[in-house]
Design a protein around this motif. Structure first.
Motif, mmCIF file in Angstrom:
data_model
loop_
_atom_site.group_PDB
_atom_site.id
_atom_site.type_symbol
_atom_site.label_atom_id
_atom_site.label_comp_id
_atom_site.label_asym_id
_atom_site.label_seq_id
_atom_site.Cartn_x
_atom_site.Cartn_y
_atom_site.Cartn_z
ATOM 1 N N ASN A 157 2.318 13.849 2.006
ATOM 2 C CA ASN A 157 2.135 12.440 1.852
ATOM 3 C C ASN A 157 0.689 12.073 2.043
ATOM 4 N N ARG A 158 -0.014 13.049 2.846
ATOM 5 C CA ARG A 158 -1.347 12.682 3.098
ATOM 6 C C ARG A 158 -2.232 13.248 2.102
ATOM 7 N N THR A 159 -1.860 13.977 1.091
ATOM 8 C CA THR A 159 -2.806 14.873 0.302
ATOM 9 C C THR A 159 -3.373 13.509 -0.759
ATOM 10 N N PRO A 160 -4.596 13.699 -1.113
ATOM 11 C CA PRO A 160 -5.149 12.517 -2.054
ATOM 12 C C PRO A 160 -4.373 12.640 -3.280
ATOM 13 N N ALA A 161 -4.122 11.442 -3.458
ATOM 14 C CA ALA A 161 -3.251 10.832 -5.050
ATOM 15 C C ALA A 161 -4.264 9.590 -5.529
ATOM 16 N N ARG A 162 -3.995 9.304 -6.871
ATOM 17 C CA ARG A 162 -4.536 8.377 -7.798
ATOM 18 C C ARG A 162 -4.049 7.190 -6.932
ATOM 19 N N ASN A 163 -2.965 7.210 -6.712
ATOM 20 C CA ASN A 163 -2.114 5.882 -6.460
ATOM 21 C C ASN A 163 -0.959 6.141 -5.351
ATOM 22 N N LYS A 164 -0.957 5.301 -4.420
ATOM 23 C CA LYS A 164 0.008 5.374 -3.334
ATOM 24 C C LYS A 164 0.553 4.007 -3.121
ATOM 25 N N LYS A 165 1.608 3.740 -3.272
ATOM 26 C CA LYS A 165 2.170 2.236 -3.130
ATOM 27 C C LYS A 165 3.646 2.411 -2.744
ATOM 28 N N ALA A 166 3.989 1.162 -2.010
ATOM 29 C CA ALA A 166 5.545 0.911 -1.477
ATOM 30 C C ALA A 166 6.050 -0.317 -2.245
ATOM 31 N N THR A 167 6.981 -0.017 -2.637
ATOM 32 C CA THR A 167 7.900 -1.411 -3.262
ATOM 33 C C THR A 167 9.004 -1.750 -2.670
ATOM 34 N N ARG A 168 9.423 -2.979 -1.972
ATOM 35 C CA ARG A 168 10.538 -3.114 -1.362
ATOM 36 C C ARG A 168 11.794 -3.718 -2.730
ATOM 37 N N LYS A 169 12.956 -3.135 -2.576
ATOM 38 C CA LYS A 169 14.111 -3.398 -3.642
ATOM 39 C C LYS A 169 15.307 -3.515 -2.695
ATOM 40 N N GLY A 170 15.751 -4.675 -2.359
ATOM 41 C CA GLY A 170 16.756 -4.952 -1.423
ATOM 42 C C GLY A 170 16.520 -4.412 -0.278
ATOM 43 N N SER A 171 17.513 -3.654 0.024
ATOM 44 C CA SER A 171 17.438 -3.026 1.368
ATOM 45 C C SER A 171 16.694 -1.562 1.407
ATOM 46 N N SER A 172 15.952 -1.282 0.251
ATOM 47 C CA SER A 172 15.370 0.027 0.032
ATOM 48 C C SER A 172 13.782 -0.182 -0.014
ATOM 49 N N LEU A 173 13.052 0.718 0.482
ATOM 50 C CA LEU A 173 11.780 0.847 0.203
ATOM 51 C C LEU A 173 11.517 2.025 -0.667
ATOM 52 N N CYS A 174 10.566 1.755 -1.699
ATOM 53 C CA CYS A 174 10.295 2.981 -2.582
ATOM 54 C C CYS A 174 8.747 3.227 -2.541
ATOM 55 N N PHE A 175 8.607 4.490 -2.091
ATOM 56 C CA PHE A 175 7.125 4.941 -2.091
ATOM 57 C C PHE A 175 6.826 5.791 -3.134
ATOM 58 N N ALA A 176 5.856 5.601 -3.978
ATOM 59 C CA ALA A 176 5.303 6.127 -5.048
ATOM 60 C C ALA A 176 4.002 6.876 -4.768
ATOM 61 N N PHE A 177 3.714 8.176 -5.076
ATOM 62 C CA PHE A 177 2.714 9.112 -5.009
ATOM 63 C C PHE A 177 2.409 9.668 -6.102
ATOM 64 N N GLU A 178 1.435 8.714 -7.019
ATOM 65 C CA GLU A 178 1.301 9.173 -8.472
ATOM 66 C C GLU A 178 -0.097 9.885 -8.446
ATOM 67 N N GLY A 179 -0.093 10.959 -9.175
ATOM 68 C CA GLY A 179 -1.263 11.863 -9.299
ATOM 69 C C GLY A 179 -1.833 12.646 -8.149
ATOM 70 N N VAL A 180 -0.799 13.077 -7.332
ATOM 71 C CA VAL A 180 -1.191 13.937 -6.108
ATOM 72 C C VAL A 180 -1.840 15.088 -6.636
ATOM 73 N N GLN A 181 -2.909 15.305 -6.060
ATOM 74 C CA GLN A 181 -3.775 16.268 -6.649
ATOM 75 C C GLN A 181 -3.642 17.911 -6.019
ATOM 76 N N LEU A 182 -3.191 18.664 -7.056
ATOM 77 C CA LEU A 182 -2.889 20.222 -6.734
ATOM 78 C C LEU A 182 -4.431 21.170 -7.054
ATOM 79 N N ARG A 183 -4.410 22.310 -6.785
ATOM 80 C CA ARG A 183 -5.342 23.035 -6.822
ATOM 81 C C ARG A 183 -5.623 23.092 -8.545
ATOM 82 N N ASP A 184 -4.478 23.114 -9.269
ATOM 83 C CA ASP A 184 -4.874 23.135 -10.687
ATOM 84 C C ASP A 184 -3.473 22.157 -11.216
#
Length: 189
Positions: A89-116
């Motif tokens: 979760n600490r790897t660089p990503a284009r977008n990191k966001k948290a969204t609350r949905k009722g009794s849940s938290l949804c964490f999105a890590f979009e565009g997490v960079q791989l070596r390729d």
């Protein structure tokens, strides 16, 4: 993948937290902010008088030891040799966001960079009203043509107990388990 975390181990000590929090009558789960990849910073047992059983330890030269998820990636080099490396979760990503949905938290890590290439990770934590356990789900969308997900660790929880004070159930390679009494944190074999 779905994991349930039940309140089993407890240690005292509560400090200030930044980021997101999930809470019900039984437990409170604290997460860091996006800059720290929404790492789990504490889980508090409210039924046992706000006793904390996940700690946010820090080590010299390594910084905070709390995290949220870890993926082991597998691929091969030009000679065909299999190689692995880890991302979290600490790897660089284009977008990191948290969204609350009722009794849940949804964490999105979009565009997490791989070596390729890159991948997306969606990590959900639910804490329904009155529940003594939380539910953890993770989904990975891999767009790399070179790297595959070898295994996933979710949630990544550190500081559940001090070294030598608790038993540790180690997963085995053949779906078995090994009980390590009074585990001292020296590593597993």
């Amino acid at each position: 993948m779905k994991t349930k975390i039940a309140m089993a181990v407890a240690h005292a000590g509560l400090s200030l937290f930044a980021g997101e929090t999930l809470e019900n009558e039984c437990m409170r789960i604290h997460f860091a902010g996006a800059d720290e990849g929404f790492a789990v910073t504490a889980i508090v047992n409210k039924v046992a008088g706000n006793v904390r059983f996940v700690t946010r330890e820090t080590k010299p030269l390594r910084g905070p030891l709390s995290d949220l998820w870890k993926l082991e990636m597998s691929g091969s080099n030009e000679t065909g040799k299999i190689i692995h490396y880890s991302i979290s979760n600490r790897t660089p990503a284009r977008n990191k966001k948290a969204t609350r949905k009722g009794s849940s938290l949804c964490f999105a890590f979009e565009g997490v960079q791989l070596r390729d290439g890159e991948l997306d990770v969606y990590a959900d934590v639910s804490l329904p009203k009155g529940a003594a356990e939380s539910e953890w789900r993770i989904r990975v969308v891999n767009r790399s043509k070179t790297w595959g997900v070898y295994y996933t660790i979710y949630p990544t929880l550190h500081g559940v107990a001090r070294n030598g004070e608790a038993d540790f159930l180690q997963p085995g390679s053949r779906l078995g388990w090994r009980l390590r009494k009074k585990y001292d944190g020296t590593g597993v074999k």
